[in-house]
Design a protein around this motif. Structure first.
Motif, PDB file in Angstrom:
ATOM      1  N   MET A  59      80.658  29.847  54.286  1.00 22.67           N
ATOM      2  CA  MET A  59      79.359  29.212  54.051  1.00 22.67           C
ATOM      3  C   MET A  59      78.436  30.169  53.308  1.00 22.67           C
ATOM      4  O   MET A  59      78.676  31.381  53.252  1.00 22.67           O
ATOM      5  CB  MET A  59      78.709  28.827  55.388  1.00 22.67           C
ATOM      6  N   LYS A  60      77.363  29.624  52.766  1.00 25.96           N
ATOM      7  CA  LYS A  60      76.310  30.464  52.215  1.00 25.96           C
ATOM      8  C   LYS A  60      75.709  31.297  53.342  1.00 25.96           C
ATOM      9  O   LYS A  60      75.699  30.872  54.494  1.00 25.96           O
ATOM     10  CB  LYS A  60      75.245  29.606  51.540  1.00 25.96           C
ATOM     11  N   ALA A  61      75.201  32.472  53.006  1.00 25.20           N
ATOM     12  CA  ALA A  61      74.773  33.442  54.013  1.00 25.20           C
ATOM     13  C   ALA A  61      73.817  32.858  55.054  1.00 25.20           C
ATOM     14  O   ALA A  61      74.038  32.997  56.265  1.00 25.20           O
ATOM     15  CB  ALA A  61      74.136  34.647  53.323  1.00 25.20           C
ATOM     16  N   ASP A  62      72.751  32.191  54.601  1.00 30.80           N
ATOM     17  CA  ASP A  62      71.774  31.641  55.546  1.00 30.80           C
ATOM     18  C   ASP A  62      72.399  30.581  56.439  1.00 30.80           C
ATOM     19  O   ASP A  62      72.109  30.505  57.646  1.00 30.80           O
ATOM     20  CB  ASP A  62      70.571  31.056  54.795  1.00 30.80           C
ATOM     21  N   ASN A  63      73.254  29.738  55.853  1.00 27.98           N
ATOM     22  CA  ASN A  63      73.917  28.688  56.629  1.00 27.98           C
ATOM     23  C   ASN A  63      74.874  29.290  57.646  1.00 27.98           C
ATOM     24  O   ASN A  63      74.998  28.793  58.778  1.00 27.98           O
ATOM     25  CB  ASN A  63      74.669  27.733  55.699  1.00 27.98           C
ATOM     26  N   ALA A  64      75.566  30.355  57.242  1.00 27.85           N
ATOM     27  CA  ALA A  64      76.513  31.009  58.147  1.00 27.85           C
ATOM     28  C   ALA A  64      75.787  31.605  59.351  1.00 27.85           C
ATOM     29  O   ALA A  64      76.247  31.474  60.494  1.00 27.85           O
ATOM     30  CB  ALA A  64      77.281  32.099  57.408  1.00 27.85           C
ATOM     31  N   LEU A  65      74.645  32.254  59.118  1.00 27.67           N
ATOM     32  CA  LEU A  65      73.882  32.852  60.217  1.00 27.67           C
ATOM     33  C   LEU A  65      73.379  31.772  61.166  1.00 27.67           C
ATOM     34  O   LEU A  65      73.477  31.914  62.392  1.00 27.67           O
ATOM     35  CB  LEU A  65      72.706  33.658  59.669  1.00 27.67           C
ATOM     36  N   SER A  66      72.857  30.679  60.613  1.00 26.98           N
ATOM     37  CA  SER A  66      72.379  29.576  61.449  1.00 26.98           C
ATOM     38  C   SER A  66      73.533  28.963  62.243  1.00 26.98           C
ATOM     39  O   SER A  66      73.390  28.654  63.433  1.00 26.98           O
ATOM     40  CB  SER A  66      71.728  28.500  60.570  1.00 26.98           C
ATOM     41  N   HIS A  67      74.684  28.817  61.602  1.00 18.80           N
ATOM     42  CA  HIS A  67      75.840  28.202  62.247  1.00 18.80           C
ATOM     43  C   HIS A  67      76.342  29.051  63.408  1.00 18.80           C
ATOM     44  O   HIS A  67      76.634  28.523  64.492  1.00 18.80           O
ATOM     45  CB  HIS A  67      76.951  28.009  61.206  1.00 18.80           C
ATOM     46  N   ILE A  68      76.427  30.351  63.205  1.00 20.93           N
ATOM     47  CA  ILE A  68      76.959  31.204  64.270  1.00 20.93           C
ATOM     48  C   ILE A  68      75.980  31.318  65.434  1.00 20.93           C
ATOM     49  O   ILE A  68      76.385  31.358  66.603  1.00 20.93           O
ATOM     50  CB  ILE A  68      77.336  32.606  63.729  1.00 20.93           C
ATOM     51  N   LYS A  69      74.670  31.319  65.139  1.00 19.96           N
ATOM     52  CA  LYS A  69      73.680  31.424  66.203  1.00 19.96           C
ATOM     53  C   LYS A  69      73.551  30.129  67.004  1.00 19.96           C
ATOM     54  O   LYS A  69      73.398  30.158  68.239  1.00 19.96           O
ATOM     55  CB  LYS A  69      72.312  31.803  65.616  1.00 19.96           C
ATOM     56  N   ASN A  70      73.619  29.000  66.321  1.00 15.19           N
ATOM     57  CA  ASN A  70      73.351  27.709  66.970  1.00 15.19           C
ATOM     58  C   ASN A  70      74.591  26.977  67.452  1.00 15.19           C
ATOM     59  O   ASN A  70      74.496  26.104  68.321  1.00 15.19           O
ATOM     60  CB  ASN A  70      72.570  26.803  66.015  1.00 15.19           C
ATOM     61  N   LYS A  71      75.760  27.319  66.906  1.00 16.70           N
ATOM     62  CA  LYS A  71      76.975  26.605  67.297  1.00 16.70           C
ATOM     63  C   LYS A  71      78.078  27.534  67.794  1.00 16.70           C
ATOM     64  O   LYS A  71      78.590  27.355  68.896  1.00 16.70           O
ATOM     65  CB  LYS A  71      77.486  25.766  66.117  1.00 16.70           C
ATOM     66  N   VAL A  72      78.439  28.516  66.985  1.00 14.73           N
ATOM     67  CA  VAL A  72      79.594  29.342  67.329  1.00 14.73           C
ATOM     68  C   VAL A  72      79.339  30.195  68.565  1.00 14.73           C
ATOM     69  O   VAL A  72      80.155  30.221  69.494  1.00 14.73           O
ATOM     70  CB  VAL A  72      80.003  30.244  66.137  1.00 14.73           C
ATOM     71  N   PHE A  73      78.204  30.890  68.609  1.00 18.02           N
ATOM     72  CA  PHE A  73      77.965  31.802  69.736  1.00 18.02           C
ATOM     73  C   PHE A  73      77.739  31.050  71.045  1.00 18.02           C
ATOM     74  O   PHE A  73      78.289  31.453  72.079  1.00 18.02           O
ATOM     75  CB  PHE A  73      76.799  32.740  69.437  1.00 18.02           C
ATOM     76  N   PRO A  74      76.980  29.944  71.065  1.00 16.24           N
ATOM     77  CA  PRO A  74      76.887  29.159  72.310  1.00 16.24           C
ATOM     78  C   PRO A  74      78.260  28.661  72.778  1.00 16.24           C
ATOM     79  O   PRO A  74      78.541  28.657  73.987  1.00 16.24           O
ATOM     80  CB  PRO A  74      75.970  27.996  71.924  1.00 16.24           C
ATOM     81  N   TRP A  75      79.109  28.256  71.824  1.00 11.15           N
ATOM     82  CA  TRP A  75      80.473  27.823  72.178  1.00 11.15           C
ATOM     83  C   TRP A  75      81.264  28.996  72.740  1.00 11.15           C
ATOM     84  O   TRP A  75      81.989  28.853  73.734  1.00 11.15           O
ATOM     85  CB  TRP A  75      81.150  27.256  70.928  1.00 11.15           C
ATOM     86  N   LEU A  76      81.112  30.165  72.123  1.00  9.33           N
ATOM     87  CA  LEU A  76      81.826  31.353  72.572  1.00  9.33           C
ATOM     88  C   LEU A  76      81.458  31.717  74.013  1.00  9.33           C
ATOM     89  O   LEU A  76      82.328  32.079  74.816  1.00  9.33           O
ATOM     90  CB  LEU A  76      81.499  32.528  71.639  1.00  9.33           C
ATOM     91  N   LYS A  77      80.186  31.594  74.355  1.00  6.44           N
ATOM     92  CA  LYS A  77      79.714  31.956  75.690  1.00  6.44           C
ATOM     93  C   LYS A  77      80.286  31.055  76.778  1.00  6.44           C
ATOM     94  O   LYS A  77      80.312  31.435  77.942  1.00  6.44           O
ATOM     95  CB  LYS A  77      78.189  31.937  75.731  1.00  6.44           C
ATOM     96  N   GLU A  78      80.736  29.860  76.405  1.00  5.10           N
ATOM     97  CA  GLU A  78      81.278  28.916  77.384  1.00  5.10           C
ATOM     98  C   GLU A  78      82.802  28.843  77.356  1.00  5.10           C
ATOM     99  O   GLU A  78      83.391  27.987  78.013  1.00  5.10           O
ATOM    100  CB  GLU A  78      80.694  27.514  77.137  1.00  5.10           C
ATOM    101  N   MET A  79      83.448  29.707  76.592  1.00  2.00           N
ATOM    102  CA  MET A  79      84.911  29.680  76.511  1.00  2.00           C
ATOM    103  C   MET A  79      85.533  29.855  77.887  1.00  2.00           C
ATOM    104  O   MET A  79      85.102  30.674  78.681  1.00  2.00           O
ATOM    105  CB  MET A  79      85.429  30.785  75.588  1.00  2.00           C
ATOM    106  N   GLY A  80      86.565  29.055  78.144  1.00  2.00           N
ATOM    107  CA  GLY A  80      87.283  29.163  79.407  1.00  2.00           C
ATOM    108  C   GLY A  80      86.725  28.284  80.500  1.00  2.00           C
ATOM    109  O   GLY A  80      87.305  28.176  81.585  1.00  2.00           O
ATOM    110  N   ASN A  81      85.598  27.595  80.237  1.00  2.00           N
ATOM    111  CA  ASN A  81      85.012  26.705  81.223  1.00  2.00           C
ATOM    112  C   ASN A  81      85.587  25.304  81.097  1.00  2.00           C
ATOM    113  O   ASN A  81      86.215  24.968  80.094  1.00  2.00           O
ATOM    114  CB  ASN A  81      83.492  26.646  81.036  1.00  2.00           C
ATOM    115  N   PRO A  82      85.350  24.430  82.097  1.00  2.00           N
ATOM    116  CA  PRO A  82      85.804  23.044  81.989  1.00  2.00           C
ATOM    117  C   PRO A  82      85.237  22.379  80.745  1.00  2.00           C
ATOM    118  O   PRO A  82      84.144  22.712  80.285  1.00  2.00           O
ATOM    119  CB  PRO A  82      85.244  22.400  83.267  1.00  2.00           C
ATOM    120  N   GLU A  83      85.983  21.403  80.212  1.00  2.00           N
ATOM    121  CA  GLU A  83      85.566  20.751  78.982  1.00  2.00           C
ATOM    122  C   GLU A  83      84.228  20.024  79.138  1.00  2.00           C
ATOM    123  O   GLU A  83      83.506  19.815  78.173  1.00  2.00           O
ATOM    124  CB  GLU A  83      86.634  19.751  78.532  1.00  2.00           C
TER     125      GLU A  83
END
Length: 283
Positions: free
Chosen positions: A77-101
């Protein structure tokens, strides 16, 4: 120790970028480096699972990592979009890895008893990650860091390299060593695991786990001993630890109960690093 001068130079360059990019606390720099490295290796681990599924002729294989969370997707992604994506989607998803669906739905329920029961069922990784923050706030720094990690080609290195990387990073801290943050060399770990000969139904504990080298190697030992010889090595001569000879009960126990690791001295950062290492190896 990290002996590859080219790799060491790349790590130093990334360290300098993180430092000048606003991460003046060395432990913050190590942790943010770990998060990015983990996301990169998750992507590579998904590739490995896909190859193993093909070797087993498993046509109904379903990816464990959504495409939008994969390194290869958001780093394009473009730099700004990548930062927004990782902060708002990827990292929250990462923090819940291994939990029930249905963890997100559980979190929204206004019932303390249900919430308490749900928290007890959370994975240890998720519990360690609850207070974690993604502290890279400059889009240019994120892209530079991701490119630097790509250039390190971690997956092509010997398995000892990740531990060497953390040891090298910790050496930049004045507290490294004094807090007992030394890593046992991999060949010593392997020798000790082979002497113990862990079985699929054994409970395995490490009271000073650090980056979890001992639990990971014990897990790999069990998988190797229970992988059919004809599929143990791929066309490139690399081991494929499938564990196809394990019974469903043994596999479930190995995944959920066999390994216990502690780190009471180094704080949450090492607990997170150890948990990430275990998850990358399928536990």
């Amino acid at each position: 120790m990290l002996t590859d001068t080219n790799l060491k130079s790349k790590v130093d360059q990334l360290w300098d970028k993180l430092w000048t990019g606003g991460l003046s606390n060395p432990m913050d720099a190590i942790e943010q480096f770990s998060f990015l490295l983990f996301l990169k290796r998750l992507d590579e681990a998904e590739d490995l699972r896909e190859r193993q599924a093909k070797r087993r002729k498993q046509e109904d294989y379903q990816p464990q990592i959504p495409l939008e969370m994969r390194w290869r997707h958001w780093t394009q992604m473009k730099a700004d979009n990548a930062l927004s994506h990782i902060k708002n989607k990827v990292f929250p998803w990462l923090k819940e890895m291994g939990n029930p669906e249905n963890q997100e739905e559980i979190n929204e329920i206004d019932n303390s008893e249900i919430q308490e029961e749900a928290n007890e069922n959370k994975s240890s990784f998720s519990q360690y990650m609850q207070t974690a923050e993604f502290k890279i706030n400059k889009s240019s720094l994120l892209i530079e860091a991701c490119k630097a990690i790509d250039e390190m080609k971690i997956s092509e290195q010997n398995q000892d390299v990740q531990g060497d990387l953390y040891e090298y990073l910790l050496s930049k801290l004045s507290i490294a060593g004094r807090n007992g943050q030394f890593r046992t060399p991999r060949h010593i770990i392997q020798m000790m695991v082979e002497m113990v000969e862990p079985k699929p139904t054994d409970r395995i504990g490490d009271l000073a786990a650090g980056t979890c080298g001992f639990p990971v190697n014990a897990y790999q030992y069990i998988l190797e001993k229970h992988t059919s010889p004809e599929i143990l090595y791929d066309d490139k001569g690399q081991k494929q630890l499938v564990g196809d000879m394990l019974s469903p009960e043994e596999s479930e126990f190995l995944q959920t109960q066999a390994l216990t690791a502690y780190d009471n001295d180094s704080g949450m950062t090492m607990l997170r690093i150890g948990s990430m290492n275990l998850m990358l190896h399928g536990n």
